[in-house]
Design a protein around this motif. Structure first.
Motif, PDB file in Angstrom:
ATOM      1  N   GLY A   1      -7.796 -12.790 -36.670  1.00 53.19           N
ATOM      2  CA  GLY A   1      -8.407 -13.060 -37.961  1.00 53.19           C
ATOM      3  C   GLY A   1      -9.533 -12.097 -38.283  1.00 53.19           C
ATOM      4  O   GLY A   1      -9.833 -11.178 -37.507  1.00 53.19           O
ATOM      5  N   ASN A   2     -10.178 -12.314 -39.407  1.00 54.23           N
ATOM      6  CA  ASN A   2     -11.220 -11.382 -39.846  1.00 54.23           C
ATOM      7  C   ASN A   2     -12.400 -11.313 -38.884  1.00 54.23           C
ATOM      8  O   ASN A   2     -12.925 -10.229 -38.600  1.00 54.23           O
ATOM      9  N   HIS A   3     -12.835 -12.449 -38.346  1.00 56.78           N
ATOM     10  CA  HIS A   3     -13.962 -12.414 -37.413  1.00 56.78           C
ATOM     11  C   HIS A   3     -13.584 -11.713 -36.109  1.00 56.78           C
ATOM     12  O   HIS A   3     -14.444 -11.083 -35.476  1.00 56.78           O
ATOM     13  N   ASP A   4     -12.337 -11.817 -35.710  1.00 57.24           N
ATOM     14  CA  ASP A   4     -11.881 -11.097 -34.524  1.00 57.24           C
ATOM     15  C   ASP A   4     -11.949  -9.594 -34.749  1.00 57.24           C
ATOM     16  O   ASP A   4     -12.378  -8.836 -33.872  1.00 57.24           O
ATOM     17  N   HIS A   5     -11.556  -9.160 -35.945  1.00 55.46           N
ATOM     18  CA  HIS A   5     -11.625  -7.727 -36.270  1.00 55.46           C
ATOM     19  C   HIS A   5     -13.067  -7.277 -36.475  1.00 55.46           C
ATOM     20  O   HIS A   5     -13.403  -6.122 -36.148  1.00 55.46           O
ATOM     21  N   TRP A   6     -13.915  -8.137 -37.023  1.00 56.60           N
ATOM     22  CA  TRP A   6     -15.310  -7.766 -37.261  1.00 56.60           C
ATOM     23  C   TRP A   6     -16.102  -7.650 -35.961  1.00 56.60           C
ATOM     24  O   TRP A   6     -17.096  -6.930 -35.911  1.00 56.60           O
ATOM     25  N   THR A   7     -15.703  -8.377 -34.931  1.00 55.21           N
ATOM     26  CA  THR A   7     -16.446  -8.346 -33.666  1.00 55.21           C
ATOM     27  C   THR A   7     -15.802  -7.337 -32.715  1.00 55.21           C
ATOM     28  O   THR A   7     -16.138  -6.162 -32.738  1.00 55.21           O
TER      29      THR A   7
ATOM     30  N   THR B   1       9.487 -28.359 -32.924  1.00 50.77           N
ATOM     31  CA  THR B   1       8.157 -28.817 -33.341  1.00 50.77           C
ATOM     32  C   THR B   1       7.134 -27.720 -33.050  1.00 50.77           C
ATOM     33  O   THR B   1       7.112 -27.155 -31.952  1.00 50.77           O
ATOM     34  N   VAL B   2       6.321 -27.431 -34.039  1.00 54.08           N
ATOM     35  CA  VAL B   2       5.353 -26.333 -33.970  1.00 54.08           C
ATOM     36  C   VAL B   2       3.952 -26.869 -34.243  1.00 54.08           C
ATOM     37  O   VAL B   2       3.708 -27.485 -35.283  1.00 54.08           O
ATOM     38  N   ALA B   3       3.042 -26.648 -33.312  1.00 54.80           N
ATOM     39  CA  ALA B   3       1.637 -26.977 -33.532  1.00 54.80           C
ATOM     40  C   ALA B   3       0.933 -25.740 -34.090  1.00 54.80           C
ATOM     41  O   ALA B   3       1.027 -24.657 -33.513  1.00 54.80           O
ATOM     42  N   LEU B   4       0.252 -25.905 -35.219  1.00 56.40           N
ATOM     43  CA  LEU B   4      -0.466 -24.810 -35.883  1.00 56.40           C
ATOM     44  C   LEU B   4      -1.964 -25.079 -35.824  1.00 56.40           C
ATOM     45  O   LEU B   4      -2.439 -26.101 -36.325  1.00 56.40           O
ATOM     46  N   LEU B   5      -2.699 -24.149 -35.203  1.00 55.74           N
ATOM     47  CA  LEU B   5      -4.158 -24.230 -35.134  1.00 55.74           C
ATOM     48  C   LEU B   5      -4.753 -22.937 -35.669  1.00 55.74           C
ATOM     49  O   LEU B   5      -4.133 -21.879 -35.583  1.00 55.74           O
ATOM     50  N   SER B   6      -5.976 -23.028 -36.150  1.00 55.88           N
ATOM     51  CA  SER B   6      -6.645 -21.830 -36.635  1.00 55.88           C
ATOM     52  C   SER B   6      -8.156 -22.005 -36.558  1.00 55.88           C
ATOM     53  O   SER B   6      -8.675 -23.110 -36.379  1.00 55.88           O
ATOM     54  N   ASP B   7      -8.864 -20.877 -36.679  1.00 49.90           N
ATOM     55  CA  ASP B   7     -10.322 -20.863 -36.875  1.00 49.90           C
ATOM     56  C   ASP B   7     -11.062 -21.657 -35.809  1.00 49.90           C
ATOM     57  O   ASP B   7     -11.850 -22.555 -36.110  1.00 49.90           O
ATOM     58  N   ILE B   8     -10.833 -21.299 -34.552  1.00 48.18           N
ATOM     59  CA  ILE B   8     -11.554 -21.930 -33.447  1.00 48.18           C
ATOM     60  C   ILE B   8     -13.035 -21.571 -33.498  1.00 48.18           C
ATOM     61  O   ILE B   8     -13.907 -22.410 -33.289  1.00 48.18           O
ATOM     62  N   HIS B   9     -13.340 -20.322 -33.760  1.00 50.53           N
ATOM     63  CA  HIS B   9     -14.728 -19.843 -33.886  1.00 50.53           C
ATOM     64  C   HIS B   9     -15.585 -20.269 -32.697  1.00 50.53           C
ATOM     65  O   HIS B   9     -16.683 -20.818 -32.870  1.00 50.53           O
ATOM     66  N   ILE B  10     -15.091 -20.016 -31.484  1.00 51.10           N
ATOM     67  CA  ILE B  10     -15.898 -20.350 -30.323  1.00 51.10           C
ATOM     68  C   ILE B  10     -17.175 -19.505 -30.326  1.00 51.10           C
ATOM     69  O   ILE B  10     -17.174 -18.350 -30.752  1.00 51.10           O
TER      70      ILE B  10
ATOM     71  N   ALA C   1     -16.815 -16.546 -33.195  1.00 52.30           N
ATOM     72  CA  ALA C   1     -17.782 -16.692 -34.281  1.00 52.30           C
ATOM     73  C   ALA C   1     -18.570 -15.391 -34.458  1.00 52.30           C
ATOM     74  O   ALA C   1     -18.681 -14.580 -33.538  1.00 52.30           O
ATOM     75  N   GLY C   2     -19.132 -15.219 -35.650  1.00 52.74           N
ATOM     76  CA  GLY C   2     -20.071 -14.140 -35.882  1.00 52.74           C
ATOM     77  C   GLY C   2     -19.449 -12.823 -36.293  1.00 52.74           C
ATOM     78  O   GLY C   2     -18.265 -12.726 -36.610  1.00 52.74           O
ATOM     79  N   HIS C   3     -20.314 -11.792 -36.278  1.00 52.64           N
ATOM     80  CA  HIS C   3     -19.923 -10.461 -36.716  1.00 52.64           C
ATOM     81  C   HIS C   3     -20.292  -9.372 -35.704  1.00 52.64           C
ATOM     82  O   HIS C   3     -19.858  -8.243 -35.836  1.00 52.64           O
ATOM     83  N   ASP C   4     -21.098  -9.705 -34.711  1.00 51.82           N
ATOM     84  CA  ASP C   4     -21.631  -8.712 -33.788  1.00 51.82           C
ATOM     85  C   ASP C   4     -20.655  -8.449 -32.638  1.00 51.82           C
ATOM     86  O   ASP C   4     -20.170  -9.389 -32.009  1.00 51.82           O
ATOM     87  N   PRO C   5     -20.339  -7.179 -32.361  1.00 54.02           N
ATOM     88  CA  PRO C   5     -19.385  -6.879 -31.286  1.00 54.02           C
ATOM     89  C   PRO C   5     -19.805  -7.427 -29.924  1.00 54.02           C
ATOM     90  O   PRO C   5     -18.960  -7.908 -29.163  1.00 54.02           O
ATOM     91  N   GLU C   6     -21.086  -7.353 -29.600  1.00 58.91           N
ATOM     92  CA  GLU C   6     -21.527  -7.858 -28.295  1.00 58.91           C
ATOM     93  C   GLU C   6     -21.310  -9.365 -28.190  1.00 58.91           C
ATOM     94  O   GLU C   6     -20.817  -9.869 -27.174  1.00 58.91           O
ATOM     95  N   ASP C   7     -21.670 -10.087 -29.258  1.00 57.86           N
ATOM     96  CA  ASP C   7     -21.413 -11.529 -29.268  1.00 57.86           C
ATOM     97  C   ASP C   7     -19.916 -11.804 -29.186  1.00 57.86           C
ATOM     98  O   ASP C   7     -19.473 -12.724 -28.480  1.00 57.86           O
ATOM     99  N   GLY C   8     -19.132 -11.008 -29.919  1.00 55.19           N
ATOM    100  CA  GLY C   8     -17.694 -11.202 -29.905  1.00 55.19           C
ATOM    101  C   GLY C   8     -17.111 -11.067 -28.515  1.00 55.19           C
ATOM    102  O   GLY C   8     -16.240 -11.856 -28.106  1.00 55.19           O
ATOM    103  N   ARG C   9     -17.564 -10.078 -27.754  1.00 50.17           N
ATOM    104  CA  ARG C   9     -17.054  -9.898 -26.395  1.00 50.17           C
ATOM    105  C   ARG C   9     -17.448 -11.075 -25.507  1.00 50.17           C
ATOM    106  O   ARG C   9     -16.638 -11.549 -24.690  1.00 50.17           O
TER     107      ARG C   9
ATOM    108  N   ASP D   1      -9.116 -15.985 -36.053  1.00 51.33           N
ATOM    109  CA  ASP D   1     -10.546 -16.314 -36.027  1.00 51.33           C
ATOM    110  C   ASP D   1     -10.887 -17.145 -34.792  1.00 51.33           C
ATOM    111  O   ASP D   1     -11.286 -18.306 -34.869  1.00 51.33           O
ATOM    112  N   PHE D   2     -10.764 -16.488 -33.652  1.00 49.83           N
ATOM    113  CA  PHE D   2     -11.023 -17.146 -32.377  1.00 49.83           C
ATOM    114  C   PHE D   2     -12.501 -17.172 -32.032  1.00 49.83           C
ATOM    115  O   PHE D   2     -12.956 -18.050 -31.299  1.00 49.83           O
TER     116      PHE D   2
END
Length: 278
Positions: A125-131, A51-60, A93-101, A90-91
Motif C-alpha cells: 500500500g501507499n504507506h509501505d511505499h512511503w516508508t 472462501t477468501v478472507a480479505l484484510l487491509s490497513d494493519i498499520h502496525i 504506519a507512518g512515512h519515515d523509512p527508519e520507522d517503516g523498517r 498498508d502494513f
C-alpha cells in the motif's frame, strides 16, 4: 464569570477526553466480520467454491495496532477457516523509512501464524511505499506471504492478480494483463487503493481493495470527514457494483494519521467466491 469559564473549560476537556477514549477503543476493537458471496467469470469446471478472507490497513506501529492486537486478529481469521487469505496493503504506519523498517520487522511473527490451505497473498500500500517497501516485502516473505505487484499467481481455481497501489502511482494495468495471460484460473484482482477500479474494462471483473478505512471518522448527517480517493465516496466501502464489475472495499483493521474511529469500525471480509458468468 472566571469560575464559570473555568468550569466550562474543564467540562470541555472531560468531553474531549471521553470522545478520544471512545474513538480509540473503537479503533482497537476486534474487526467486524462481513460476508458476501461473489460470482467469478471463467470458473474452472467442477471446481468447488473458495472462501477468501480479505484484510487491509494493519498499520502496525500505531497505538491502535500493536503486536498483541495483530496476533488476536490472526487468531480471529484462522477461526474462520478460510481457504485463502488476501492482504490488501498498508502494513506499517507512518512515512519515515527508519520507522517503516522497525515496524516491518514486527509483522513477521504475527502474520506467520495465518493458516489457509491455499496460502496468503499480499500487495503493498501507499504507506509501505512511503516508508521502506523492501523491508515490508522482506518481512512478509519471511512470514510465508506471497507478495504480488502487477503480476499474477495461481491459487487453486483462482488466478490472483496483484495490482500495484494506484494512490502512489505503482499500478500498471498493461503489466497486470500480460501476467494474467500466463496464469490459469478465475481472475480475482487484489489492490490497495480502489481508485484503479475506474480504469477496469467492463467485463465482469472482481476487485478487492482497502485504503479508504470506510472514512475512519463518519459523522451523523455529515458523512466521512475525509476519503483518500480521487473519486470521493464512489469507492468508500463495502460491495460496489459498476456495470458487470464488482468492487469490494474493506474498512481495514488499523488507522491512519489519527488513532481513532467513529462510525466506521474496523472490519474484515469473508468472501465465498465461485462460478458465475463466462
Amino acid at each position: 464569570m472566571l469560575r464559570r469559564l473555568l468550569k466550562l473549560g474543564a467540562f470541555g476537556l472531560v468531553v474531549a477526553a471521553g470522545l478520544f477514549l471512545w474513538g480509540w477503543l473503537g479503533a482497537r476493537a476486534d474487526p467486524i466480520v462481513r460476508r458476501a458471496t461473489i460470482e467469478l467469470p471463467r470458473w474452472p469446471d467442477g471446481a468447488a467454491p473458495v472462501t477468501v478472507a480479505l484484510l487491509s490497513d494493519i498499520h502496525i506501529g500505531s497505538s491502535v495496532t500493536d503486536d498483541g492486537r495483530l496476533r488476536r486478529i490472526v487468531a480471529q481469521v484462522n477461526a474462520l477457516r478460510p481457504d485463502l487469505v488476501l492482504l490488501a496493503g498498508d502494513f506499517v504506519a507512518g512515512h519515515d523509512p527508519e520507522d517503516g523498517r522497525r515496524y516491518a520487522a514486527r509483522l513477521t511473527g504475527p502474520l506467520s501464524g495465518l493458516r489457509a490451505r491455499l496460502g496468503v497473498v499480499a500487495v503493498l500500500g501507499n504507506h509501505d511505499h512511503w516508508t521502506d517497501p523492501v523491508a515490508v516485502r522482506t518481512a512478509l516473505e519471511q512470514a510465508r506471504v506471497t507478495v504480488v505487484e502487477n503480476g499474477a499467481v495461481a491459487r487453486g481455481p483462482l488466478a490472483i492478480i496483484g495490482i500495484g497501489d494506484a494512490h502512489t502511482g505503482h499500478d500498471s494495468l498493461p503489466a497486470v494483463l500480460a501476467a494474467f495471460h500466463r496464469v490459469k484460473g478465475a481472475p480475482l484482482m487484489l489492490t490497495h487503493s480502489p481508485d484503479v477500479a475506474a480504469e477496469l474494462p467492463p467485463g465482469g471483473g472482481v476487485l478487492l481493495a482497502g485504503h479508504t478505512h470506510c472514512g475512519q471518522a463518519v459523522l451523523p448527517w455529515w458523512g466521512p470527514i475525509s476519503v483518500p480517493s480521487r473519486y470521493g465516496n464512489r469507492y468508500l466501502c463495502g460491495v460496489i457494483r459498476e456495470g458487470r464489475n464488482t468492487i469490494v472495499v474493506t474498512g481495514g483493521v488499523g488507522t491512519s494519521v489519527v488513532p481513532l474511529r467513529f462510525g466506521a469500525p474496523p472490519d474484515l471480509w469473508l468472501l465465498t467466491v465461485g462460478p458465475g458468468g463466462r
